[in-house]
Design a protein around this motif. Structure first.
Motif, PDB file in Angstrom:
ATOM      1  N   TYR A 165     -42.152  10.988 -20.768  1.00  0.00           N
ATOM      2  CA  TYR A 165     -42.452  12.365 -20.380  1.00  0.00           C
ATOM      3  C   TYR A 165     -42.228  13.314 -21.550  1.00  0.00           C
ATOM      4  O   TYR A 165     -43.056  14.177 -21.831  1.00  0.00           O
ATOM      5  CB  TYR A 165     -41.587  12.816 -19.214  1.00  0.00           C
ATOM      6  CG  TYR A 165     -41.905  12.194 -17.875  1.00  0.00           C
ATOM      7  CD1 TYR A 165     -43.135  11.610 -17.605  1.00  0.00           C
ATOM      8  CD2 TYR A 165     -40.974  12.198 -16.862  1.00  0.00           C
ATOM      9  CE1 TYR A 165     -43.417  11.057 -16.378  1.00  0.00           C
ATOM     10  CE2 TYR A 165     -41.238  11.657 -15.628  1.00  0.00           C
ATOM     11  CZ  TYR A 165     -42.462  11.089 -15.389  1.00  0.00           C
ATOM     12  OH  TYR A 165     -42.737  10.543 -14.169  1.00  0.00           O
ATOM     13  N   ALA A 166     -41.105  13.163 -22.227  1.00  0.00           N
ATOM     14  CA  ALA A 166     -40.781  14.054 -23.340  1.00  0.00           C
ATOM     15  C   ALA A 166     -41.773  13.886 -24.485  1.00  0.00           C
ATOM     16  O   ALA A 166     -42.216  14.874 -25.081  1.00  0.00           O
ATOM     17  CB  ALA A 166     -39.356  13.793 -23.826  1.00  0.00           C
ATOM     18  N   GLY A 193     -55.219  16.704 -23.353  1.00  0.00           N
ATOM     19  CA  GLY A 193     -55.199  15.314 -22.904  1.00  0.00           C
ATOM     20  C   GLY A 193     -53.784  14.788 -22.713  1.00  0.00           C
ATOM     21  O   GLY A 193     -53.489  14.102 -21.733  1.00  0.00           O
ATOM     22  N   PHE A 194     -52.899  15.136 -23.645  1.00  0.00           N
ATOM     23  CA  PHE A 194     -51.502  14.716 -23.511  1.00  0.00           C
ATOM     24  C   PHE A 194     -50.854  15.348 -22.279  1.00  0.00           C
ATOM     25  O   PHE A 194     -50.118  14.683 -21.549  1.00  0.00           O
ATOM     26  CB  PHE A 194     -50.701  15.091 -24.759  1.00  0.00           C
ATOM     27  CG  PHE A 194     -50.782  14.083 -25.860  1.00  0.00           C
ATOM     28  CD1 PHE A 194     -50.070  12.905 -25.789  1.00  0.00           C
ATOM     29  CD2 PHE A 194     -51.562  14.318 -26.976  1.00  0.00           C
ATOM     30  CE1 PHE A 194     -50.142  11.974 -26.805  1.00  0.00           C
ATOM     31  CE2 PHE A 194     -51.646  13.401 -27.994  1.00  0.00           C
ATOM     32  CZ  PHE A 194     -50.932  12.219 -27.910  1.00  0.00           C
ATOM     33  N   LEU A 195     -51.114  16.638 -22.051  1.00  0.00           N
ATOM     34  CA  LEU A 195     -50.526  17.297 -20.888  1.00  0.00           C
ATOM     35  C   LEU A 195     -51.063  16.709 -19.583  1.00  0.00           C
ATOM     36  O   LEU A 195     -50.306  16.507 -18.623  1.00  0.00           O
ATOM     37  CB  LEU A 195     -50.779  18.801 -20.935  1.00  0.00           C
ATOM     38  CG  LEU A 195     -50.077  19.594 -19.842  1.00  0.00           C
ATOM     39  CD1 LEU A 195     -48.568  19.537 -20.036  1.00  0.00           C
ATOM     40  CD2 LEU A 195     -50.554  21.027 -19.845  1.00  0.00           C
ATOM     41  N   LEU A 196     -52.352  16.423 -19.546  1.00  0.00           N
ATOM     42  CA  LEU A 196     -52.926  15.822 -18.344  1.00  0.00           C
ATOM     43  C   LEU A 196     -52.389  14.408 -18.110  1.00  0.00           C
ATOM     44  O   LEU A 196     -52.169  14.006 -16.961  1.00  0.00           O
ATOM     45  CB  LEU A 196     -54.449  15.810 -18.446  1.00  0.00           C
ATOM     46  CG  LEU A 196     -55.110  17.181 -18.294  1.00  0.00           C
ATOM     47  CD1 LEU A 196     -56.579  17.092 -18.668  1.00  0.00           C
ATOM     48  CD2 LEU A 196     -54.942  17.696 -16.884  1.00  0.00           C
ATOM     49  N   MET A 197     -52.165  13.649 -19.191  1.00  0.00           N
ATOM     50  CA  MET A 197     -51.552  12.326 -19.030  1.00  0.00           C
ATOM     51  C   MET A 197     -50.130  12.445 -18.502  1.00  0.00           C
ATOM     52  O   MET A 197     -49.688  11.631 -17.693  1.00  0.00           O
ATOM     53  CB  MET A 197     -51.552  11.568 -20.360  1.00  0.00           C
ATOM     54  CG  MET A 197     -52.862  10.936 -20.693  1.00  0.00           C
ATOM     55  SD  MET A 197     -53.438   9.765 -19.459  1.00  0.00           S
ATOM     56  CE  MET A 197     -52.203   8.506 -19.571  1.00  0.00           C
ATOM     57  N   PHE A 198     -49.407  13.471 -18.966  1.00  0.00           N
ATOM     58  CA  PHE A 198     -48.066  13.740 -18.451  1.00  0.00           C
ATOM     59  C   PHE A 198     -48.107  13.943 -16.940  1.00  0.00           C
ATOM     60  O   PHE A 198     -47.342  13.332 -16.197  1.00  0.00           O
ATOM     61  CB  PHE A 198     -47.491  14.979 -19.167  1.00  0.00           C
ATOM     62  CG  PHE A 198     -46.249  15.538 -18.546  1.00  0.00           C
ATOM     63  CD1 PHE A 198     -45.027  14.951 -18.799  1.00  0.00           C
ATOM     64  CD2 PHE A 198     -46.302  16.645 -17.733  1.00  0.00           C
ATOM     65  CE1 PHE A 198     -43.867  15.469 -18.243  1.00  0.00           C
ATOM     66  CE2 PHE A 198     -45.158  17.171 -17.172  1.00  0.00           C
ATOM     67  CZ  PHE A 198     -43.930  16.580 -17.428  1.00  0.00           C
ATOM     68  N   TRP A 199     -49.028  14.800 -16.471  1.00  0.00           N
ATOM     69  CA  TRP A 199     -49.118  15.070 -15.040  1.00  0.00           C
ATOM     70  C   TRP A 199     -49.615  13.865 -14.265  1.00  0.00           C
ATOM     71  O   TRP A 199     -49.178  13.630 -13.132  1.00  0.00           O
ATOM     72  CB  TRP A 199     -50.004  16.282 -14.775  1.00  0.00           C
ATOM     73  CG  TRP A 199     -49.298  17.551 -15.085  1.00  0.00           C
ATOM     74  CD1 TRP A 199     -49.561  18.396 -16.107  1.00  0.00           C
ATOM     75  CD2 TRP A 199     -48.154  18.091 -14.402  1.00  0.00           C
ATOM     76  NE1 TRP A 199     -48.659  19.430 -16.092  1.00  0.00           N
ATOM     77  CE2 TRP A 199     -47.797  19.272 -15.060  1.00  0.00           C
ATOM     78  CE3 TRP A 199     -47.415  17.688 -13.303  1.00  0.00           C
ATOM     79  CZ2 TRP A 199     -46.731  20.055 -14.655  1.00  0.00           C
ATOM     80  CZ3 TRP A 199     -46.356  18.470 -12.900  1.00  0.00           C
ATOM     81  CH2 TRP A 199     -46.023  19.633 -13.567  1.00  0.00           C
TER      82      TRP A 199
END
Length: 94
Positions: free
Chosen positions: A19-20, A43-49
């Motif tokens: 997550y971090a 893309g990174f933020l959407l993968m996080f969610w």
């Protein structure tokens, strides 16, 4: 008993690190000089969610909250489709 506690703790630590890393990577790509890297940040933020919603859905399903699990899985599907759209746009260049 002690082995299962260590396994749960290590899973929690690894999940927190993932997550971090995704969140810090998103922020790093947003605030660099190249404006084309914003897609990578999104893309990174959407993968996080996506990962967070799948984990939350599995936890709610195991706890017996099927309505919450369906909501989480629905949000995970939507974020997964958004990830697919962002990466397709980034790599193909529409």
């Amino acid at each position: 008993m002690k082995q299962s506690i260590l396994t749960k703790k290590s899973r929690k630590v690894v999940r927190g690190l993932i997550y971090a890393a995704l969140f810090i990577g998103a922020i790093q790509f947003w605030f660099d000089r190249d404006p084309l890297n914003d897609y990578v940040g999104y893309g990174f933020l959407l993968m996080f969610w996506f990962i967070r919603m799948v984990h939350s859905g599995m936890r709610n399903l195991n706890d017996g909250y099927s309505n919450r699990a369906m909501l989480d899985f629905g949000l995970a599907i939507m974020s997964g489709l958004a990830v697919l759209a962002v990466w397709t746009t980034y790599f193909i260049g529409f």
